[in-house]
Design an enzyme around this catalytic site. Structure first.
Site, PDB file in Angstrom:
ATOM      1  N   THR A  83     -27.339  -5.857   3.624  1.00 57.87           N
ATOM      2  CA  THR A  83     -27.736  -6.617   2.426  1.00 57.87           C
ATOM      3  C   THR A  83     -28.629  -7.809   2.781  1.00 57.87           C
ATOM      4  O   THR A  83     -28.715  -8.771   2.014  1.00 57.87           O
ATOM      5  CB  THR A  83     -26.495  -7.110   1.661  1.00 57.87           C
ATOM      6  N   ASP A 112     -26.503 -11.581   4.869  1.00 60.28           N
ATOM      7  CA  ASP A 112     -27.067 -12.936   5.048  1.00 60.28           C
ATOM      8  C   ASP A 112     -26.584 -13.857   3.923  1.00 60.28           C
ATOM      9  O   ASP A 112     -27.360 -14.384   3.133  1.00 60.28           O
ATOM     10  CB  ASP A 112     -28.603 -12.893   5.086  1.00 60.28           C
ATOM     11  N   HIS A 147     -27.741  -8.639  -6.699  1.00 62.65           N
ATOM     12  CA  HIS A 147     -28.326  -7.517  -5.955  1.00 62.65           C
ATOM     13  C   HIS A 147     -27.336  -6.787  -5.042  1.00 62.65           C
ATOM     14  O   HIS A 147     -27.126  -5.593  -5.159  1.00 62.65           O
ATOM     15  CB  HIS A 147     -29.477  -8.025  -5.073  1.00 62.65           C
ATOM     16  N   PHE A 171     -37.572  -9.611  -0.939  1.00 60.59           N
ATOM     17  CA  PHE A 171     -37.286 -10.588   0.114  1.00 60.59           C
ATOM     18  C   PHE A 171     -36.809  -9.951   1.421  1.00 60.59           C
ATOM     19  O   PHE A 171     -37.328 -10.254   2.494  1.00 60.59           O
ATOM     20  CB  PHE A 171     -36.234 -11.579  -0.387  1.00 60.59           C
ATOM     21  N   ASP A 228     -24.546 -11.735  -1.461  1.00 61.99           N
ATOM     22  CA  ASP A 228     -23.861 -11.156  -0.307  1.00 61.99           C
ATOM     23  C   ASP A 228     -22.360 -11.407  -0.374  1.00 61.99           C
ATOM     24  O   ASP A 228     -21.558 -10.572   0.035  1.00 61.99           O
ATOM     25  CB  ASP A 228     -24.394 -11.758   0.993  1.00 61.99           C
TER      26      ASP A 228
HETATM   27  O1  RIB Z   1     -34.199  -9.757  -2.813  1.00 67.16           O
HETATM   28  C1  RIB Z   1     -32.806  -9.897  -2.920  1.00 67.16           C
HETATM   29  C2  RIB Z   1     -32.153  -9.825  -1.575  1.00 67.16           C
HETATM   30  O2  RIB Z   1     -32.636 -10.876  -0.728  1.00 67.16           O
HETATM   31  C3  RIB Z   1     -30.638 -10.035  -1.631  1.00 67.16           C
HETATM   32  O3  RIB Z   1     -30.032  -9.361  -0.567  1.00 67.16           O
HETATM   33  C4  RIB Z   1     -30.496 -11.516  -1.443  1.00 67.16           C
HETATM   34  O4  RIB Z   1     -29.202 -11.869  -0.932  1.00 67.16           O
HETATM   35  C5  RIB Z   1     -31.550 -11.775  -0.402  1.00 67.16           C
HETATM   36  O5  RIB Z   1     -31.005 -11.466   0.857  1.00 67.16           O
HETATM   37 CA    CA Z   2     -28.566 -10.629   0.959  1.00 67.19          CA
END
Ligand code: RIB
Ligand code: CA
Length: 310
Positions: free
Chosen positions: A124, A10, A239, A165, A15
């Site tokens: 992701t 996303d 991340h 998230f 990403d």
């Molecule tokens: O919490 C972090 C994640 O949520 C990562 O994948 C960021 O890109 C969002 O998608």
């Molecule tokens: Ca992501």
């Protein structure tokens, strides 16, 4: 022999680096990319995936759009982190990669089924597309070596005190995927918060000096300001590429095989990932969970991948 991988994402600043690492690492073969609503609306994350591939000169990897909303919930995006376009910072060039007409589930099904080697799915974003694949075409999971998901946490969340998230946006999708019992690896905040894009990291990536590094550093400057404002963090955690690094160089990420569950009903706790880490799990282990990152080795892989791109 490179490991065949498929990225569901996303984009999203982090990403973008996951996509570049998946495409640039010599030990991985990126078969396809699918997009999901998450950091931005589906139209934005799909456009952004095409832009990220275009900037890096990545061609011949199909990009298909997937779910525009979670399985049952309303989509909540993250403009406070990724901006109004979900990829704020640099000017976004017109993409030179078209949208594949097969759709996310169709592309995942076709390319995974056709692969001579079992495919590792790198996820992701929210797991909506993967949950739909598991529901509609469960047989495809028979040729899936692992689902490696950046999401969840063994500790606190980043949206609520309990939920990360990607898990919080669509906890029902996490439950569907876990219930379909594929090989599953969770790379949570407890590990990704070790992958901090410090000023030293930005300087190091800027030194690479190609188009991807210039674009990437502009992304990171915006991402840094967002995390400083939103979460009071001096340097932002990158991340998503941590999940990719785990597949490219497994020795970089320590994992434990244990019990993983997700909360879907809690008023305060929806999206919480429950990970048993105290001795023998009370219920059958169902996932690998990342617990430690070789930070220096991780950034070496990120830099090396960007160097081989445009
Ligand atoms: O919490 C972090 C994640 O949520 C990562 O994948 C960021 O890109 C969002 O998608
Ligand atoms: Ca992501």
């Amino acid at each position: 022999m490179p490991t065949p991988v498929f990225l569901d994402c996303d984009p999203g600043h982090d990403d973008a680096f996951a996509l570049w690492l998946a495409a640039g690492n010599p030990d991985l073969k990126l078969l396809g990319i699918t997009t999901v609503g998450g950091n931005g609306r589906l139209s934005q994350t799909t456009f952004n995936a095409r832009v990220v591939a275009t900037v890096a000169g990545i061609h011949g990897v199909p990009i298909a759009a997937g779910a525009d909303k979670p399985l049952t919930r309303v989509l909540t995006t993250a403009p406070h982190i990724h901006g109004g376009s979900a990829l704020d910072g640099p000017a976004l060039p017109e993409p030179q990669v078209e949208v594949d007409p097969r759709g996310a589930v169709g592309l995942l099904r076709e390319l995974i089924t056709a692969s001579a080697e079992p495919v590792t799915i790198l996820a992701t974003g929210p797991l909506t597309n993967i949950a739909l694949l598991a529901r509609v075409h469960p047989e495809v999971l028979g040729n899936v070596a692992d689902i490696v998901w950046m999401g969840g946490s063994t500790g606190r969340g980043n949206v609520t005190p309990y939920a990360e998230f990607n898990s919080w946006v669509d906890p029902e999708a996490v439950a569907v995927v876990l219930d379909s019992a594929p090989p599953f690896t969770m790379v949570g905040l407890n590990v990704t918060h070790q992958a901090l894009a410090t000023t030293e990291v930005l300087d190091r990536l800027a030194e690479v000096g190609n188009a991807t590094s210039v674009f990437g550093v502009e992304l990171l400057r915006f991402y840094t300001a967002s995390y400083q404002a939103a979460q009071g963090m001096a340097a932002p955690p990158l991340h998503d590429p941590v999940a990719v690094a785990l597949v490219a160089r497994p020795e970089l990420v320590d994992t434990v095989h244990t019990r993983l569950d997700v909360e879907v009903h809690g008023t305060e706790t929806a999206g919480a990932t429950s990970v048993e880490l105290c001795g023998q799990p009370s219920r059958p282990a169902n996932a690998r969970v990342a617990v430690q990152l070789d930070v220096a080795g991780f950034w070496d892989e990120v830099e090396a991948a960007i160097r081989v791109l445009r």
